[in-house]
Scaffold this motif. Structure first.
Motif, PDB file in Angstrom:
ATOM      1  N   LEU A 133       0.835  -1.194   0.000  1.00  0.00           N
ATOM      2  CA  LEU A 133       0.000   0.000   0.000  1.00  0.00           C
ATOM      3  C   LEU A 133       0.872   1.247   0.000  1.00  0.00           C
ATOM      4  O   LEU A 133       1.977   1.241   0.540  1.00  0.00           O
ATOM      5  N   ALA A 134       0.367   2.307  -0.615  1.00  0.00           N
ATOM      6  CA  ALA A 134       0.950   3.637  -0.461  1.00  0.00           C
ATOM      7  C   ALA A 134      -0.008   4.411   0.439  1.00  0.00           C
ATOM      8  O   ALA A 134      -1.202   4.516   0.141  1.00  0.00           O
ATOM      9  N   LEU A 135       0.490   4.917   1.563  1.00  0.00           N
ATOM     10  CA  LEU A 135      -0.343   5.591   2.555  1.00  0.00           C
ATOM     11  C   LEU A 135      -0.100   7.089   2.508  1.00  0.00           C
ATOM     12  O   LEU A 135       1.058   7.537   2.388  1.00  0.00           O
ATOM     13  N   PHE A 136      -1.174   7.880   2.626  1.00  0.00           N
ATOM     14  CA  PHE A 136      -1.075   9.333   2.572  1.00  0.00           C
ATOM     15  C   PHE A 136      -1.686   9.932   3.838  1.00  0.00           C
ATOM     16  O   PHE A 136      -2.823   9.615   4.199  1.00  0.00           O
ATOM     17  N   VAL A 137      -0.914  10.813   4.508  1.00  0.00           N
ATOM     18  CA  VAL A 137      -1.368  11.408   5.765  1.00  0.00           C
ATOM     19  C   VAL A 137      -1.203  12.917   5.708  1.00  0.00           C
ATOM     20  O   VAL A 137      -0.133  13.419   5.337  1.00  0.00           O
ATOM     21  N   CYS A 190       7.305  -3.952   6.477  1.00  0.00           N
ATOM     22  CA  CYS A 190       7.889  -3.073   5.453  1.00  0.00           C
ATOM     23  C   CYS A 190       7.321  -3.351   4.054  1.00  0.00           C
ATOM     24  O   CYS A 190       8.070  -3.494   3.084  1.00  0.00           O
ATOM     25  N   SER A 191       5.993  -3.410   3.975  1.00  0.00           N
ATOM     26  CA  SER A 191       5.345  -3.633   2.686  1.00  0.00           C
ATOM     27  C   SER A 191       4.499  -2.434   2.256  1.00  0.00           C
ATOM     28  O   SER A 191       3.831  -2.489   1.229  1.00  0.00           O
ATOM     29  N   CYS A 192       4.536  -1.365   3.050  1.00  0.00           N
ATOM     30  CA  CYS A 192       3.783  -0.150   2.730  1.00  0.00           C
ATOM     31  C   CYS A 192       4.732   1.046   2.712  1.00  0.00           C
ATOM     32  O   CYS A 192       5.720   1.067   3.432  1.00  0.00           O
ATOM     33  N   VAL A 193       4.415   2.043   1.882  1.00  0.00           N
ATOM     34  CA  VAL A 193       5.230   3.257   1.788  1.00  0.00           C
ATOM     35  C   VAL A 193       4.393   4.430   2.289  1.00  0.00           C
ATOM     36  O   VAL A 193       3.242   4.612   1.865  1.00  0.00           O
ATOM     37  N   LEU A 194       4.963   5.221   3.193  1.00  0.00           N
ATOM     38  CA  LEU A 194       4.247   6.305   3.856  1.00  0.00           C
ATOM     39  C   LEU A 194       4.663   7.667   3.312  1.00  0.00           C
ATOM     40  O   LEU A 194       5.848   7.977   3.227  1.00  0.00           O
ATOM     41  N   PHE A 203       4.236  16.597   0.252  1.00  0.00           N
ATOM     42  CA  PHE A 203       4.349  15.291   0.885  1.00  0.00           C
ATOM     43  C   PHE A 203       5.830  14.949   1.055  1.00  0.00           C
ATOM     44  O   PHE A 203       6.645  15.232   0.183  1.00  0.00           O
ATOM     45  N   LEU A 204       6.158  14.336   2.189  1.00  0.00           N
ATOM     46  CA  LEU A 204       7.513  13.860   2.458  1.00  0.00           C
ATOM     47  C   LEU A 204       7.472  12.336   2.455  1.00  0.00           C
ATOM     48  O   LEU A 204       6.629  11.732   3.124  1.00  0.00           O
ATOM     49  N   CYS A 205       8.380  11.719   1.705  1.00  0.00           N
ATOM     50  CA  CYS A 205       8.440  10.257   1.691  1.00  0.00           C
ATOM     51  C   CYS A 205       9.147   9.786   2.958  1.00  0.00           C
ATOM     52  O   CYS A 205      10.317  10.091   3.166  1.00  0.00           O
ATOM     53  N   CYS A 206       8.428   9.024   3.794  1.00  0.00           N
ATOM     54  CA  CYS A 206       8.994   8.519   5.043  1.00  0.00           C
ATOM     55  C   CYS A 206       9.414   7.058   4.922  1.00  0.00           C
ATOM     56  O   CYS A 206       9.737   6.423   5.931  1.00  0.00           O
ATOM     57  N   GLY A 207       9.411   6.526   3.701  1.00  0.00           N
ATOM     58  CA  GLY A 207       9.889   5.174   3.474  1.00  0.00           C
ATOM     59  C   GLY A 207       8.890   4.101   3.851  1.00  0.00           C
ATOM     60  O   GLY A 207       7.686   4.336   3.931  1.00  0.00           O
ATOM     61  N   TYR A 208       9.409   2.906   4.096  1.00  0.00           N
ATOM     62  CA  TYR A 208       8.562   1.747   4.394  1.00  0.00           C
ATOM     63  C   TYR A 208       8.005   1.816   5.816  1.00  0.00           C
ATOM     64  O   TYR A 208       8.612   2.401   6.718  1.00  0.00           O
ATOM     65  N   CYS A 209       6.851   1.173   5.997  1.00  0.00           N
ATOM     66  CA  CYS A 209       6.276   1.045   7.330  1.00  0.00           C
ATOM     67  C   CYS A 209       5.392  -0.199   7.376  1.00  0.00           C
ATOM     68  O   CYS A 209       5.040  -0.772   6.344  1.00  0.00           O
ATOM     69  N   LYS A 232      -1.144   1.600  14.602  1.00  0.00           N
ATOM     70  CA  LYS A 232       0.135   2.294  14.795  1.00  0.00           C
ATOM     71  C   LYS A 232       1.066   1.910  13.654  1.00  0.00           C
ATOM     72  O   LYS A 232       1.386   0.735  13.472  1.00  0.00           O
ATOM     73  N   LEU A 233       1.467   2.916  12.884  1.00  0.00           N
ATOM     74  CA  LEU A 233       2.422   2.695  11.796  1.00  0.00           C
ATOM     75  C   LEU A 233       3.837   2.783  12.351  1.00  0.00           C
ATOM     76  O   LEU A 233       4.210   3.791  12.960  1.00  0.00           O
ATOM     77  N   ASN A 234       4.624   1.758  12.145  1.00  0.00           N
ATOM     78  CA  ASN A 234       6.019   1.738  12.597  1.00  0.00           C
ATOM     79  C   ASN A 234       6.943   1.950  11.407  1.00  0.00           C
ATOM     80  O   ASN A 234       6.890   1.194  10.429  1.00  0.00           O
ATOM     81  N   LEU A 235       7.778   2.985  11.474  1.00  0.00           N
ATOM     82  CA  LEU A 235       8.656   3.339  10.357  1.00  0.00           C
ATOM     83  C   LEU A 235       9.875   2.423  10.300  1.00  0.00           C
ATOM     84  O   LEU A 235      10.577   2.248  11.301  1.00  0.00           O
ATOM     85  N   CYS A 236      10.110   1.864   9.119  1.00  0.00           N
ATOM     86  CA  CYS A 236      11.273   0.988   8.922  1.00  0.00           C
ATOM     87  C   CYS A 236      12.535   1.779   8.601  1.00  0.00           C
ATOM     88  O   CYS A 236      13.651   1.280   8.789  1.00  0.00           O
ATOM     89  N   ASN A 237      12.376   3.007   8.092  1.00  0.00           N
ATOM     90  CA  ASN A 237      13.524   3.830   7.687  1.00  0.00           C
ATOM     91  C   ASN A 237      13.740   5.010   8.629  1.00  0.00           C
ATOM     92  O   ASN A 237      14.230   6.062   8.227  1.00  0.00           O
TER      93      ASN A 237
END
Length: 342
Positions: A133-137, A190-194, A203-209, A232-237
């Motif tokens: 998934l690509a997530l947008f916040v 780490c299958s989603c990009v935030l 938008f800022l790319c925060c990498g995988y989560c 809770k989204l946990n950032l991998c990067n």
């Protein structure tokens, strides 16, 4: 001379006039009608699709109906492929985008992610791919109680643990107790990009989560009142983002809890203990937590990234810690600050 003036006049006229193409869309498919922005003509049976472009400019391709896999050409003449039919961007591509500004639209984020125009629900907070998934916040702007920038005040996204995690919300039926296809992609490591932005900014790319469901007393009430599940989204990067000034600013502006400022819980701690803790946070790579902690004693209106860096530098200099990693991390942060501003 008259011929030259006439040609110049025609050329200038072409730049300020618009060409229009009107096409009859003979289909009752509501999906095609919606995607091509077709307008009803006389009855529900016939619809028209309108294209326009600057006269003298490049004429757009003709729009087309979605084919068997959903690919179609939109009213701008651009071919769009449904995100569900392709894979998320390559890992190398995602890593190269971490900490970078992606522009103000979801379109630009996805285009840089997969190098193509995509079809996805424009108003959704995510775009579903075959394998992720690509997530947008949209984060609320600091000082705004109305959730400026598209953030809903009923369920505000918030950073925690120094920016390692973020609260995120999904409708209960989409989560399905963690058994839905979307839930399984969120839970996979780490299958989603935030992509995150402040208000209406870039938008800022925060990498995988990846995610896990929050378990608390308010969770059941949230589901009953709004039909939402808090995740809770946990950032991998997270480590790579520590020297990104945009990320530091975003987390510092939003972070109002005590998770990253342990000194707020023990305000009577000695000043020396505070310095040691700051030094430890820097050595551990938690730059966001150290910066936030450095201004924890200041009123919220007087906190800024610049002030955080200044106070953190002063505390570290006074302590006299000789570990070279501290200077390297601070210099890297300062270099990034010079190159970027939020």
């Amino acid at each position: 001379l008259s011929t030259s003036l006439s040609e110049e006049k025609d050329s200038n006229l072409a730049k300020v006039t618009t060409s229009v193409r009107i096409l009859l869309l003979e289909t009752e498919d509501p999906v095609a009608i919606r995607k091509l922005r077709a307008k009803k003509l006389v009855s529900d049976t016939y619809h028209i699709v309108t294209q326009n472009w600057i006269t003298g400019g490049q004429e757009p391709n003709l729009p087309s109906l979605p084919n068997s896999n959903g690919t179609y050409t939109d009213v701008h003449g651009l071919m769009r492929t449904p995100t569900q039919t392709i894979s998320l961007g390559a890992a190398d591509t995602v890593r190269s985008l971490v900490g970078r500004r992606m522009g103000k639209s979801k379109d630009t984020c996805l285009e840089r992610l997969v190098n193509g125009k995509l079809d996805y629900p424009q108003r959704s907070g995510y775009a579903e791919f075959q394998d992720g998934l690509a997530l947008f916040v949209n984060m609320p702007v600091s000082g705004s109680s109305s959730g400026s920038g598209g953030a809903n005040t009923r369920y505000l996204n918030e950073w925690s643990d120094g920016g390692r995690s973020m609260s995120w919300f999904l409708r209960s039926h989409e989560w399905a107790n963690g058994d839905s296809p979307i839930a399984k992609k969120l839970l996979r490591e780490c299958s989603c990009v935030l992509f995150v932005r402040m208000g209406r900014g870039d938008f800022l790319c925060c990498g995988y989560c990846h995610t896990k469901q929050e378990e608390n007393k308010q969770q059941q009430q949230l589901q009953e009142d709004w039909g939402l599940v808090e995740l809770k989204l946990n950032l991998c990067n997270w480590e790579e983002l520590q020297n990104c000034s945009d990320f530091v600013t975003m987390v510092s502006a939003n972070n109002n809890d005590d998770d990253d400022a342990p000194f707020n819980k023990q305000k009577k701690n000695k000043k020396k203990e505070k310095k040691v803790s700051l030094s430890s946070m820097v050595l551990q790579g938690n730059m966001v937590g150290a910066l936030f902690a450095a201004v924890a004693h200041l009123p919220e209106g007087k906190r800024s990234v610049e002030t955080s860096i200044q106070l953190l530098q002063q505390a570290l200099e006074e302590e006299g810690e000789e570990d070279s990693r501290i200077a390297k991390r601070m210099n890297a942060l300062l270099d990034t600050m010079k190159k970027n501003t939020l």
